[in-house]
Design a protein around this motif. Structure first.
Motif, PDB file in Angstrom:
ATOM      1  N   ARG A 128       0.810  -1.207   0.000  1.00  0.00           N
ATOM      2  CA  ARG A 128       0.000   0.000   0.000  1.00  0.00           C
ATOM      3  C   ARG A 128       0.849   1.265   0.000  1.00  0.00           C
ATOM      4  O   ARG A 128       0.311   2.374   0.079  1.00  0.00           O
ATOM      5  CB  ARG A 128      -0.917   0.021   1.241  1.00  0.00           C
ATOM      6  N   THR A 216      -2.945   4.613   5.909  1.00  0.00           N
ATOM      7  CA  THR A 216      -3.071   4.340   4.476  1.00  0.00           C
ATOM      8  C   THR A 216      -4.423   4.831   3.972  1.00  0.00           C
ATOM      9  O   THR A 216      -5.446   4.644   4.627  1.00  0.00           O
ATOM     10  CB  THR A 216      -2.937   2.830   4.202  1.00  0.00           C
ATOM     11  N   TYR A 225      -3.656   3.261  -3.882  1.00  0.00           N
ATOM     12  CA  TYR A 225      -3.379   3.478  -2.469  1.00  0.00           C
ATOM     13  C   TYR A 225      -2.214   4.439  -2.296  1.00  0.00           C
ATOM     14  O   TYR A 225      -1.346   4.567  -3.173  1.00  0.00           O
ATOM     15  CB  TYR A 225      -3.039   2.155  -1.780  1.00  0.00           C
TER      16      TYR A 225
END
Length: 329
Positions: A128, A216, A225
């Motif tokens: 991510r 995140t 992401y």
């Protein structure tokens, strides 16, 4: 076995190296039936997409800049920087293969056998942070009534900023991802509303001294992401040039060697290949590479303008504290 190292002496750009490496790895995976290499190619393609089609970063960075302007209004006496980068090719490659090594080792030592391939592939979907932004804050001593309170005050501000960040960015098209209980914060400074979304390396300090807050987000416009990290200047120094950088690297080397000793060579091709790729990357002599736009005098003095080793910079903002001679009441 195909490794990234074999492509770093051609004089090509990072993008050409990445394309060629991915193409050859995909062909090899099809010939050998290596399902982890298929996932590996998908991971490399993500990086390629970021490097080739990154127009969205302009819009994304403008939204991040709105939070920068918010902080400039709300915290005029703080100094802070906003940085952004796309993870470098070498470090991304090392991280992917490091995850393979770590997961297989942990599974093997716990169960005495190797993980099912679908389970390993699922574990490799967790990346991510190919795009990451960092906020680093500092409170100048001239604004402190007691200079000894500096670290405590900075940490208080850091959590205060963390409490606001989630809602601010969600109003602008981002969705915060739950941290799944990883490094869940027990700090009373972090509000209950945002606590499930942060990985708190301040309340849970790593053995090497690394401290930071991580969260995140999914960018709903760009469909990707990105990670936000919040640190004080001291935390950033420890991570970038201090013990968390150098000692952490040495400990990782020792840990990798211990994992190799624990897994019988030749029993698990996925472990063997990932370990070998990591080993070769660790032993790279950067000054001997031939990559367009990359130059290194040695493994410490590096000029990387192409995102090979240090990542491609996408956001530099800096706010200097509103300086005054009198202390704040």
């Amino acid at each position: 076995m195909i490794t990234l190292n074999d492509y770093l002496y051609s004089g090509d750009t990072v993008l050409k190296i990445l394309k060629k490496y991915t193409e050859d790895l995909r062909q090899s995976a099809a010939q050998t039936g290596n399902e982890v290499d298929v996932r590996h190619c998908e991971f490399l393609s993500q990086i390629m997409e970021l490097l080739e089609h990154n127009d969205f970063l302009t819009a994304q960075s403008q939204k991040i800049r709105e939070f920068y302007k918010y902080m400039a209004r709300e915290y005029p006496y703080l100094s802070f920087t906003f940085k952004g980068r796309i993870k470098s090719l070498i470090r991304a490659e090392a991280k992917f293969n490091g995850y393979v090594v770590e997961y297989i080792y942990d599974y093997y030592t716990k169960n005495g056998t190797y993980p099912p391939v679908p389970e390993l592939q699922e574990r490799l979907n967790c990346f991510r942070d190919l795009i990451a932004y960092r906020i680093v804050i500092s409170m100048p001593k001239c604004h402190l009534k007691n200079p000894d309170d500096g670290e405590r005050e900075e940490i208080r501000y850091l959590y205060e900023i963390a409490n606001v960040l989630k809602g601010f960015l969600e109003e602008r098209g981002f969705t915060a991802e739950p941290a799944g209980g990883v490094k869940e914060s027990d700090s009373p400074l972090l509000s209950d509303a945002v606590r499930p979304y942060y990985r708190d390396y301040i309340a849970h300090v790593d053995p090497d001294g690394y401290r930071s807050l991580h969260i995140t987000f999914f960018d709903n416009s760009a469909k990707c992401y990105m990670e936000m990290q919040l640190r004080t200047k001291r935390m950033d120094d420890i991570a970038e040039i201090g013990p968390a950088n150098h000692l952490g690297y040495e400990k990782k080397q020792e840990s990798d060697r211990a994992r190799r000793d624990a897994i019988p060579e030749g029993e698990c091709v996925y472990f063997d290949e990932a370990y070998e790729r990591c080993r070769r990357l660790h032993e790279l002599e950067l000054a001997k590479l031939d990559v367009n736009m990359f130059a290194a005098i040695d493994n410490s003095l590096i000029n990387d303008g192409c995102g090979l080793y240090r990542g491609r910079l996408i956001l530099p903002y800096e706010h200097l504290s509103r300086f005054q001679n009198d202390l704040i009441d």
